[in-house]
Motif scaffolding. Structure first.
Motif, PDB file in Angstrom:
ATOM      1  N   ALA A  84      -4.513  21.203  -5.591  1.00 25.50           N
ATOM      2  CA  ALA A  84      -5.223  19.942  -5.850  1.00 25.50           C
ATOM      3  C   ALA A  84      -4.265  18.767  -5.913  1.00 25.50           C
ATOM      4  O   ALA A  84      -4.607  17.652  -5.512  1.00 25.50           O
ATOM      5  CB  ALA A  84      -6.006  20.051  -7.155  1.00 25.50           C
ATOM      6  N   GLY A  85      -3.050  18.984  -6.413  1.00 24.79           N
ATOM      7  CA  GLY A  85      -2.101  17.883  -6.542  1.00 24.79           C
ATOM      8  C   GLY A  85      -1.600  17.347  -5.217  1.00 24.79           C
ATOM      9  O   GLY A  85      -1.059  16.236  -5.163  1.00 24.79           O
ATOM     10  N   TYR A  86      -1.759  18.112  -4.135  1.00 24.35           N
ATOM     11  CA  TYR A  86      -1.249  17.692  -2.821  1.00 24.35           C
ATOM     12  C   TYR A  86      -2.364  17.355  -1.834  1.00 24.35           C
ATOM     13  O   TYR A  86      -2.115  16.738  -0.804  1.00 24.35           O
ATOM     14  CB  TYR A  86      -0.387  18.807  -2.220  1.00 24.35           C
ATOM     15  N   GLN A  87      -3.586  17.780  -2.145  1.00 27.71           N
ATOM     16  CA  GLN A  87      -4.679  17.598  -1.195  1.00 27.71           C
ATOM     17  C   GLN A  87      -4.944  16.116  -0.907  1.00 27.71           C
ATOM     18  O   GLN A  87      -5.165  15.729   0.240  1.00 27.71           O
ATOM     19  CB  GLN A  87      -5.955  18.250  -1.730  1.00 27.71           C
ATOM     20  N   ALA A  88      -4.947  15.298  -1.974  1.00 24.93           N
ATOM     21  CA  ALA A  88      -5.283  13.879  -1.789  1.00 24.93           C
ATOM     22  C   ALA A  88      -4.281  13.201  -0.859  1.00 24.93           C
ATOM     23  O   ALA A  88      -4.666  12.485   0.083  1.00 24.93           O
ATOM     24  CB  ALA A  88      -5.337  13.171  -3.139  1.00 24.93           C
ATOM     25  N   ASP A  89      -2.988  13.432  -1.103  1.00 26.28           N
ATOM     26  CA  ASP A  89      -1.983  12.799  -0.246  1.00 26.28           C
ATOM     27  C   ASP A  89      -2.025  13.372   1.161  1.00 26.28           C
ATOM     28  O   ASP A  89      -1.825  12.639   2.137  1.00 26.28           O
ATOM     29  CB  ASP A  89      -0.587  12.984  -0.849  1.00 26.28           C
ATOM     30  N   TYR A  90      -2.304  14.670   1.267  1.00 24.30           N
ATOM     31  CA  TYR A  90      -2.389  15.303   2.585  1.00 24.30           C
ATOM     32  C   TYR A  90      -3.485  14.656   3.435  1.00 24.30           C
ATOM     33  O   TYR A  90      -3.274  14.300   4.596  1.00 24.30           O
ATOM     34  CB  TYR A  90      -2.643  16.795   2.419  1.00 24.30           C
ATOM     35  N   HIS A  91      -4.656  14.472   2.843  1.00 26.79           N
ATOM     36  CA  HIS A  91      -5.751  13.851   3.588  1.00 26.79           C
ATOM     37  C   HIS A  91      -5.442  12.386   3.900  1.00 26.79           C
ATOM     38  O   HIS A  91      -5.803  11.883   4.971  1.00 26.79           O
ATOM     39  CB  HIS A  91      -7.053  13.973   2.798  1.00 26.79           C
ATOM     40  N   LEU A  92      -4.753  11.712   2.992  1.00 22.57           N
ATOM     41  CA  LEU A  92      -4.366  10.323   3.243  1.00 22.57           C
ATOM     42  C   LEU A  92      -3.423  10.232   4.430  1.00 22.57           C
ATOM     43  O   LEU A  92      -3.568   9.359   5.300  1.00 22.57           O
ATOM     44  CB  LEU A  92      -3.712   9.737   1.995  1.00 22.57           C
ATOM     45  N   GLN A  93      -2.448  11.136   4.495  1.00 23.27           N
ATOM     46  CA  GLN A  93      -1.490  11.115   5.598  1.00 23.27           C
ATOM     47  C   GLN A  93      -2.144  11.485   6.921  1.00 23.27           C
ATOM     48  O   GLN A  93      -1.815  10.926   7.966  1.00 23.27           O
ATOM     49  CB  GLN A  93      -0.315  12.063   5.310  1.00 23.27           C
ATOM     50  N   LYS A  94      -3.105  12.405   6.887  1.00 20.99           N
ATOM     51  CA  LYS A  94      -3.816  12.747   8.122  1.00 20.99           C
ATOM     52  C   LYS A  94      -4.653  11.568   8.618  1.00 20.99           C
ATOM     53  O   LYS A  94      -4.751  11.328   9.834  1.00 20.99           O
ATOM     54  CB  LYS A  94      -4.711  13.975   7.895  1.00 20.99           C
ATOM     55  N   MET A  95      -5.227  10.803   7.700  1.00 17.06           N
ATOM     56  CA  MET A  95      -5.955   9.600   8.100  1.00 17.06           C
ATOM     57  C   MET A  95      -5.006   8.565   8.696  1.00 17.06           C
ATOM     58  O   MET A  95      -5.339   7.887   9.675  1.00 17.06           O
ATOM     59  CB  MET A  95      -6.690   9.018   6.896  1.00 17.06           C
ATOM     60  N   GLN A  96      -3.796   8.461   8.116  1.00 15.23           N
ATOM     61  CA  GLN A  96      -2.803   7.529   8.651  1.00 15.23           C
ATOM     62  C   GLN A  96      -2.368   7.956  10.046  1.00 15.23           C
ATOM     63  O   GLN A  96      -2.208   7.117  10.953  1.00 15.23           O
ATOM     64  CB  GLN A  96      -1.592   7.477   7.723  1.00 15.23           C
ATOM     65  N   ILE A  97      -2.180   9.240  10.248  1.00 14.26           N
ATOM     66  CA  ILE A  97      -1.804   9.758  11.569  1.00 14.26           C
ATOM     67  C   ILE A  97      -2.897   9.443  12.584  1.00 14.26           C
ATOM     68  O   ILE A  97      -2.611   9.007  13.713  1.00 14.26           O
ATOM     69  CB  ILE A  97      -1.544  11.280  11.497  1.00 14.26           C
ATOM     70  N   GLN A  98      -4.144   9.653  12.187  1.00 13.68           N
ATOM     71  CA  GLN A  98      -5.260   9.375  13.098  1.00 13.68           C
ATOM     72  C   GLN A  98      -5.324   7.897  13.451  1.00 13.68           C
ATOM     73  O   GLN A  98      -5.479   7.521  14.622  1.00 13.68           O
ATOM     74  CB  GLN A  98      -6.572   9.822  12.448  1.00 13.68           C
ATOM     75  N   ALA A  99      -5.170   7.033  12.443  1.00 15.50           N
ATOM     76  CA  ALA A  99      -5.270   5.593  12.678  1.00 15.50           C
ATOM     77  C   ALA A  99      -4.152   5.097  13.591  1.00 15.50           C
ATOM     78  O   ALA A  99      -4.402   4.343  14.552  1.00 15.50           O
ATOM     79  CB  ALA A  99      -5.237   4.848  11.345  1.00 15.50           C
ATOM     80  N   ASP A 100      -2.913   5.510  13.329  1.00 15.00           N
ATOM     81  CA  ASP A 100      -1.800   5.027  14.144  1.00 15.00           C
ATOM     82  C   ASP A 100      -1.778   5.688  15.512  1.00 15.00           C
ATOM     83  O   ASP A 100      -1.277   5.088  16.474  1.00 15.00           O
ATOM     84  CB  ASP A 100      -0.475   5.263  13.411  1.00 15.00           C
ATOM     85  N   SER A 101      -2.298   6.915  15.618  1.00 11.33           N
ATOM     86  CA  SER A 101      -2.417   7.535  16.944  1.00 11.33           C
ATOM     87  C   SER A 101      -3.376   6.732  17.821  1.00 11.33           C
ATOM     88  O   SER A 101      -3.097   6.477  18.997  1.00 11.33           O
ATOM     89  CB  SER A 101      -2.916   8.973  16.809  1.00 11.33           C
ATOM     90  N   GLU A 102      -4.496   6.329  17.236  1.00 10.58           N
ATOM     91  CA  GLU A 102      -5.450   5.518  17.991  1.00 10.58           C
ATOM     92  C   GLU A 102      -4.864   4.145  18.328  1.00 10.58           C
ATOM     93  O   GLU A 102      -5.075   3.619  19.425  1.00 10.58           O
ATOM     94  CB  GLU A 102      -6.738   5.363  17.182  1.00 10.58           C
TER      95      GLU A 102
END
Length: 207
Positions: free
Chosen positions: A75-93
């Motif tokens: 649980a302590g890493y899930q929030a940041d993990y999803h945040l980073q995946k959203m950042q990857i998606q946004a900058d990839s686009e």
């Protein structure tokens, strides 16, 4: 007493030295303008900004994925993990949209696209995401996939610092006020040198 020809010769030599000094100042000013413009162009280049954010986001996502896979309480890493995946998606686009304005680096951009696709699969497999449970999906090791993505992003960012690939700025007129004054001064000096030399040649040819 010095003759007029010797005086003209002395002034001509002095003018030649002054012209050389003015030309050196113009070259130095132009090169300074190139250096300043190059750093500014790279820093403001959208492709560069996307690539730098992607480097950070992919590294953090990989660290979070390893932590999620290696600990009982994720649980302590899930929030940041999803945040980073959203950042990857946004900058990839964002990088995909910028690709239309960057035709010279299509090969580097294709490698970024492929490496990020592989990294996403590796992240899902490491964290046990249902999206990676397809039997048709090959297993991809996370660290090699991260290294490939980081290398592709670094190569793209490095290519932006090449002088020939900077934005098309008229670097000859960088720092326009100073360079224009130096150009005017150089023209005046050349005119004065011609005024000194041409009459001397005319006199020597008439003798």
């Amino acid at each position: 007493m010095t003759s007029p020809s010797n005086t003209r010769r002395t002034f001509a030599i002095l003018l030649f030295l002054v012209i050389a000094g003015t030309a050196w100042l113009m070259l130095h000013e132009a090169l300074s303008g190139v250096s300043t413009a190059s750093h500014r162009d790279v820093a403001l280049n959208p492709g560069y900004q996307h690539s730098q954010r992607l480097k950070i986001a992919t590294a953090r996502a990989a660290m979070d994925a390893l932590a999620i896979a290696g600990t009982g309480s994720a649980a302590g890493y899930q929030a940041d993990y999803h945040l980073q995946k959203m950042q990857i998606q946004a900058d990839s686009e964002g990088l995909e949209r910028w690709a239309a304005h960057d035709p010279q680096r299509q090969g580097l951009l294709m490698e970024i696209r492929a490496s990020l696709a592989g990294l996403r699969i590796a992240l899902d497999q490491t964290t046990g995401s249902p999206m990676a449970s397809s039997p048709l999906t090959a297993n991809i090791a996370l660290l090699p996939a991260l290294n490939r993505a980081e290398t592709a992003l670094s190569n793209y960012a490095a290519s932006l610092t090449e002088p020939m690939d900077l934005q098309q700025t008229h670097y000859l007129f960088a720092g326009p006020v100073r360079l224009w004054w130096l150009l005017v001064l150089l023209l005046l000096e050349l005119a004065a040198l011609a005024w000194l030399v041409l009459p001397a040649r005319a006199n020597s040819s008439s003798l």
